[in-house]
Design an enzyme around this catalytic site. Sequence first.
Site, PDB file in Angstrom:
ATOM      1  N   HIS A   1       0.812  -1.211   0.000  1.00 45.42           N
ATOM      2  CA  HIS A   1       0.000   0.000   0.000  1.00 45.42           C
ATOM      3  C   HIS A   1       0.853   1.273   0.000  1.00 45.42           C
ATOM      4  O   HIS A   1       0.592   2.185   0.773  1.00 45.42           O
ATOM      5  CB  HIS A   1      -0.885   0.028   1.255  1.00 45.42           C
ATOM      6  CG  HIS A   1      -1.975  -0.991   1.249  1.00 45.42           C
ATOM      7  ND1 HIS A   1      -2.769  -1.241   2.342  1.00 45.42           N
ATOM      8  CD2 HIS A   1      -2.423  -1.814   0.275  1.00 45.42           C
ATOM      9  CE1 HIS A   1      -3.640  -2.185   2.051  1.00 45.42           C
ATOM     10  NE2 HIS A   1      -3.451  -2.563   0.806  1.00 45.42           N
TER      11      HIS A   1
HETATM   12  C1  LIG Z   1       0.015  -7.355  -4.441  1.00 44.24           C
HETATM   13  C2  LIG Z   1      -0.914  -6.229  -4.086  1.00 44.24           C
HETATM   14  C3  LIG Z   1      -2.029  -6.471  -3.287  1.00 44.24           C
HETATM   15  C4  LIG Z   1      -2.901  -5.437  -2.971  1.00 44.24           C
HETATM   16  N1  LIG Z   1      -4.072  -5.715  -2.341  1.00 44.24           N
HETATM   17  C5  LIG Z   1      -5.028  -4.751  -2.264  1.00 44.24           C
HETATM   18  C6  LIG Z   1      -6.337  -5.055  -1.827  1.00 44.24           C
HETATM   19  O1  LIG Z   1      -6.672  -6.202  -1.527  1.00 44.24           O
HETATM   20  N2  LIG Z   1      -7.245  -4.049  -1.742  1.00 44.24           N
HETATM   21  C7  LIG Z   1      -6.918  -2.767  -2.066  1.00 44.24           C
HETATM   22  O2  LIG Z   1      -7.764  -1.880  -1.945  1.00 44.24           O
HETATM   23  N3  LIG Z   1      -5.678  -2.457  -2.486  1.00 44.24           N
HETATM   24  C8  LIG Z   1      -4.741  -3.426  -2.624  1.00 44.24           C
HETATM   25  N4  LIG Z   1      -3.519  -3.117  -3.130  1.00 44.24           N
HETATM   26  C9  LIG Z   1      -3.223  -1.715  -3.416  1.00 44.24           C
HETATM   27  C10 LIG Z   1      -3.924  -1.168  -4.661  1.00 44.24           C
HETATM   28  O3  LIG Z   1      -4.036  -2.153  -5.651  1.00 44.24           O
HETATM   29  C11 LIG Z   1      -3.114   0.026  -5.166  1.00 44.24           C
HETATM   30  O4  LIG Z   1      -2.982   0.953  -4.119  1.00 44.24           O
HETATM   31  C12 LIG Z   1      -3.758   0.719  -6.360  1.00 44.24           C
HETATM   32  O5  LIG Z   1      -3.974  -0.191  -7.397  1.00 44.24           O
HETATM   33  C13 LIG Z   1      -2.867   1.853  -6.818  1.00 44.24           C
HETATM   34  O6  LIG Z   1      -3.372   2.456  -7.981  1.00 44.24           O
HETATM   35  P1  LIG Z   1      -2.504   3.504  -8.784  1.00 44.24           P
HETATM   36  O7  LIG Z   1      -3.339   3.965  -9.906  1.00 44.24           O
HETATM   37  O8  LIG Z   1      -1.965   4.504  -7.827  1.00 44.24           O
HETATM   38  O9  LIG Z   1      -1.220   2.693  -9.299  1.00 44.24           O
HETATM   39  P2  LIG Z   1      -1.152   1.367 -10.208  1.00 44.24           P
HETATM   40  O10 LIG Z   1      -2.452   0.670 -10.226  1.00 44.24           O
HETATM   41  O11 LIG Z   1       0.042   0.621  -9.770  1.00 44.24           O
HETATM   42  O12 LIG Z   1      -0.943   1.926 -11.686  1.00 44.24           O
HETATM   43  C14 LIG Z   1       0.224   2.473 -12.198  1.00 44.24           C
HETATM   44  C15 LIG Z   1       0.306   2.077 -13.677  1.00 44.24           C
HETATM   45  O13 LIG Z   1       1.256   2.890 -14.342  1.00 44.24           O
HETATM   46  C16 LIG Z   1       2.070   2.093 -15.163  1.00 44.24           C
HETATM   47  N5  LIG Z   1       3.336   2.810 -15.283  1.00 44.24           N
HETATM   48  C17 LIG Z   1       4.192   3.121 -14.284  1.00 44.24           C
HETATM   49  N6  LIG Z   1       5.226   3.831 -14.758  1.00 44.24           N
HETATM   50  C18 LIG Z   1       5.030   3.995 -16.085  1.00 44.24           C
HETATM   51  C19 LIG Z   1       5.743   4.652 -17.116  1.00 44.24           C
HETATM   52  N7  LIG Z   1       6.886   5.324 -16.872  1.00 44.24           N
HETATM   53  N8  LIG Z   1       5.257   4.603 -18.374  1.00 44.24           N
HETATM   54  C20 LIG Z   1       4.091   3.939 -18.630  1.00 44.24           C
HETATM   55  N9  LIG Z   1       3.370   3.308 -17.689  1.00 44.24           N
HETATM   56  C21 LIG Z   1       3.828   3.339 -16.428  1.00 44.24           C
HETATM   57  C22 LIG Z   1       2.160   0.778 -14.409  1.00 44.24           C
HETATM   58  O14 LIG Z   1       2.563  -0.278 -15.241  1.00 44.24           O
HETATM   59  C23 LIG Z   1       0.751   0.636 -13.866  1.00 44.24           C
HETATM   60  O15 LIG Z   1      -0.094   0.005 -14.795  1.00 44.24           O
HETATM   61  C24 LIG Z   1      -2.613  -4.119  -3.429  1.00 44.24           C
HETATM   62  C25 LIG Z   1      -1.489  -3.882  -4.212  1.00 44.24           C
HETATM   63  C26 LIG Z   1      -0.647  -4.919  -4.564  1.00 44.24           C
HETATM   64  C27 LIG Z   1       0.541  -4.641  -5.442  1.00 44.24           C
END
Ligand SMILES: Cc1cc2nc3c(=O)[nH]c(=O)nc-3n(C[C@H](O)[C@H](O)[C@H](O)COP(=O)(O)OP(=O)(O)OC[C@H]3O[C@@H](n4cnc5c(N)ncnc54)[C@H](O)[C@@H]3O)c2cc1C
Length: 613
Positions: free
Chosen positions: A546
């Site tokens: 997280h």
């Molecule tokens: C293993 C795991 C278990 C989890 N379990 C839970 C749960 O049960 N419940 C819950 O609520 N949350 C959970 N979380 C947390 C939750 O999934 C994340 O907090 C949330 O998905 C974050 O969203 P985001 O949009 O900030 O980032 P992300 O969803 O990580 O998205 C970032 C995206 O940007 C892309 N990216 C990054 N850098 C670049 C670049 N330079 N160029 C192009 N693309 C790029 C990545 O590939 C990715 O697709 C978990 C996370 C993980 C990893």
Amino acid sequence: MNSLLATSLYLLTVNLISCSITTQYYQRLINQGTKEALEYKLPTSNNEFKQGVETENTEEYGEFDFAIVGAGSAGSVLATRLSEIDDFTILLLEAGGEEDDFNQIPALWLYNQFSEKNWGYYSIPQKHSCLGMNNRQCIVPRGKLLGGSSSINTLMYSRGNCKDYDNWAQLGNHGWSCKDVLPYFKKSENSQVHGDENYHGKGGLWNVENPQPDSPLFQTFVNASLELKQPIVEYNGKNQIGASHLQSNIKHGKRQSLATAFLDNSRQRTNLKILTKTLVTKVVIDPQTKQAKGVEFVTRNKKFHVRATKEVIVSAGAINTPQLLMLSGVGPKDELSKLKIPLVADLPVGKNLIEHPVLVLTVRSTYTAPKIDMNELIQQYLNGFGTLTKGSNVEGVGYIQTKNDSNKAPTIEILFSVPPHIDTSIFQREFNHNNNINTKLIDTTDPQRDIFFYIVLLHEKSRGRIFLNSSSPIDFPNIDINMLAEREDVETLIEGVEYVQKLLKTDAFKKINATLLEVPICSKFKIGSKEYLECLIRNLAGPTDHPCGTAAMGPNNGKYVVGDTLQVHGVGNLKVVDASIFPSSISGHLNAPTVMVAEKAADLIKKKAYTCQ
Ligand SMILES: Cc1cc2nc3c(=O)[nH]c(=O)nc-3n(C[C@H](O)[C@H](O)[C@H](O)COP(=O)(O)OP(=O)(O)OC[C@H]3O[C@@H](n4cnc5c(N)ncnc54)[C@H](O)[C@@H]3O)c2cc1C
Ligand SMILES: *[C@@H]1O[C@H](CO)[C@@H](O)[C@H](O)[C@H]1NC(C)=O
Ligand SMILES: *[C@@H]1O[C@H](CO)[C@@H](O)[C@H](O)[C@H]1NC(C)=O
Ligand SMILES: *[C@@H]1O[C@H](CO)[C@@H](O)[C@H](O)[C@H]1NC(C)=O
Ligand SMILES: *[C@@H]1O[C@H](CO)[C@@H](O)[C@H](O)[C@H]1NC(C)=O
């Protein structure tokens, strides 16, 4: 023969054959995916993009209104909402590839971390936590595919506590109080749970269900909680503190990533262009006007530049967003000057890294889960129920206020995970424990019998940091997760352990002879003493995956990176929309709050576009 009978016999046979073909397909898929994960070598850099990065020639990719970096939880929602406006043109750039049938299976979530669906990060060696891990490094999984981390996560749906958002507002963020953000939680939601009235959305794009069916142990957890005077609540409703049934982002048992829930509904729109296997290497910012003009990216071994006439939106997640901002000249002045990156804006990017430490306790009881073979489990999965539909097999959730202050958010979350556990073979890689601990802990795990209690510290005082290793987008950033640096964090986690010990002493758990399995490490301390528990916590506790807070939202006073419209301070046409912007911790998991942020960001942008200026 009667022709009707013949037809129905024929149909029955076809049905049985196609059914067994499907089962065989899943058998192979699961066998192969789980086996490969045990051997898969995680990358240590973005080498796959090296050839593109080193190309001399940069091609022009044209012009869009918006360029969104990252199709993760936030990026998928944002791209879908913005493309509802026909006049907007949107380019969505994603480093990873597509989802597949394997990542759809909730119970196999851990295996995705040992595949190309994960970036492959580890923290730098730690001083205060992860001491029992190889080289004292904690694993930091991050989704690298459409849907981002929501395509590899555990699928628990939780919003946190009302007080968390009131806290954001108190820090100076107008429009982010609990009552302001509730409509945005409801907007995305398609709730199938019997939740509190007025707290849930029905008909949104993102499905929420209770996984089915419960094991008999769920009632044990409920009864035990009642004995400890915990109320039974619906944790995403009116009252969060107490014991609850898990709510999960699955639809008929399958994963509902934000790519499945949102992008699949928008990707055919002609005003939305999605590029996968594409690494954004830089946000292009005019050094004179300090306006973002577009981005540079590499894909299929070529380098491109694209203009964004309205805004560049960085949704690359809490690790990659600060990395990309710093590579583009937005970050701490001293750090950037050391790496000779021209400074655009001096901001505390990458600081304030917040994580939820988690300790897993194993409990054995007289309960043994019935053995169900994989064929049967697959049949159940295809019908929307059973072990394969459950991330981590968690059924019960407890939000606990160990400080006995009814005016506050919970301090500890307890996740109650029941047997059978089908994924114990991957535990060793997942926890990254060193061999000494593995032989003492994981090798003795009994998948049919062991109950796991996950004890999550919700409001850690410690802060970590993301900082660049070099000025090259090929190198991974340094992740100093720095959990448990503050003593208070250890003390609160010990309160969580003590709560579980009390649960085990209830009549409900005594009835099944539940006993905590001691890990034979830390033997120089007396078992059960505070010193012993601290030693266990510092060795065994890991991150909950997280990370957030690395481009925090708040006033432009040197402490925060974006303002309450998510605009980067001092830079025009540049926003951050993802978990990086959380200024302070959430009493729960981060996916739903991230989706809320993206829903609100989309509305802010749409409102601005339609208001005469
Ligand atoms: C293993 C795991 C278990 C989890 N379990 C839970 C749960 O049960 N419940 C819950 O609520 N949350 C959970 N979380 C947390 C939750 O999934 C994340 O907090 C949330 O998905 C974050 O969203 P985001 O949009 O900030 O980032 P992300 O969803 O990580 O998205 C970032 C995206 O940007 C892309 N990216 C990054 N850098 C670049 C670049 N330079 N160029 C192009 N693309 C790029 C990545 O590939 C990715 O697709 C978990 C996370 C993980 C990893
Ligand atoms: C839970 O408590 C109820 C009411 O006391 C009791 O009937 C039931 O058997 C208990 N169930 C378990 C699994 O302990
Ligand atoms: C918690 O607070 C309540 C009400 O103020 C009080 O009755 C109770 O004794 C307290 N419990 C503990 C463990 O301090
Ligand atoms: C960069 O990473 C390498 C490999 O992990 C490490 O040895 C080195 O110290 C790092 N350099 C900086 C400046 O962080
Ligand atoms: C209860 O657990 C203890 C400790 O694991 C064990 O010694 C005992 O035999 C168990 N009793 C039953 C009835 O299973």
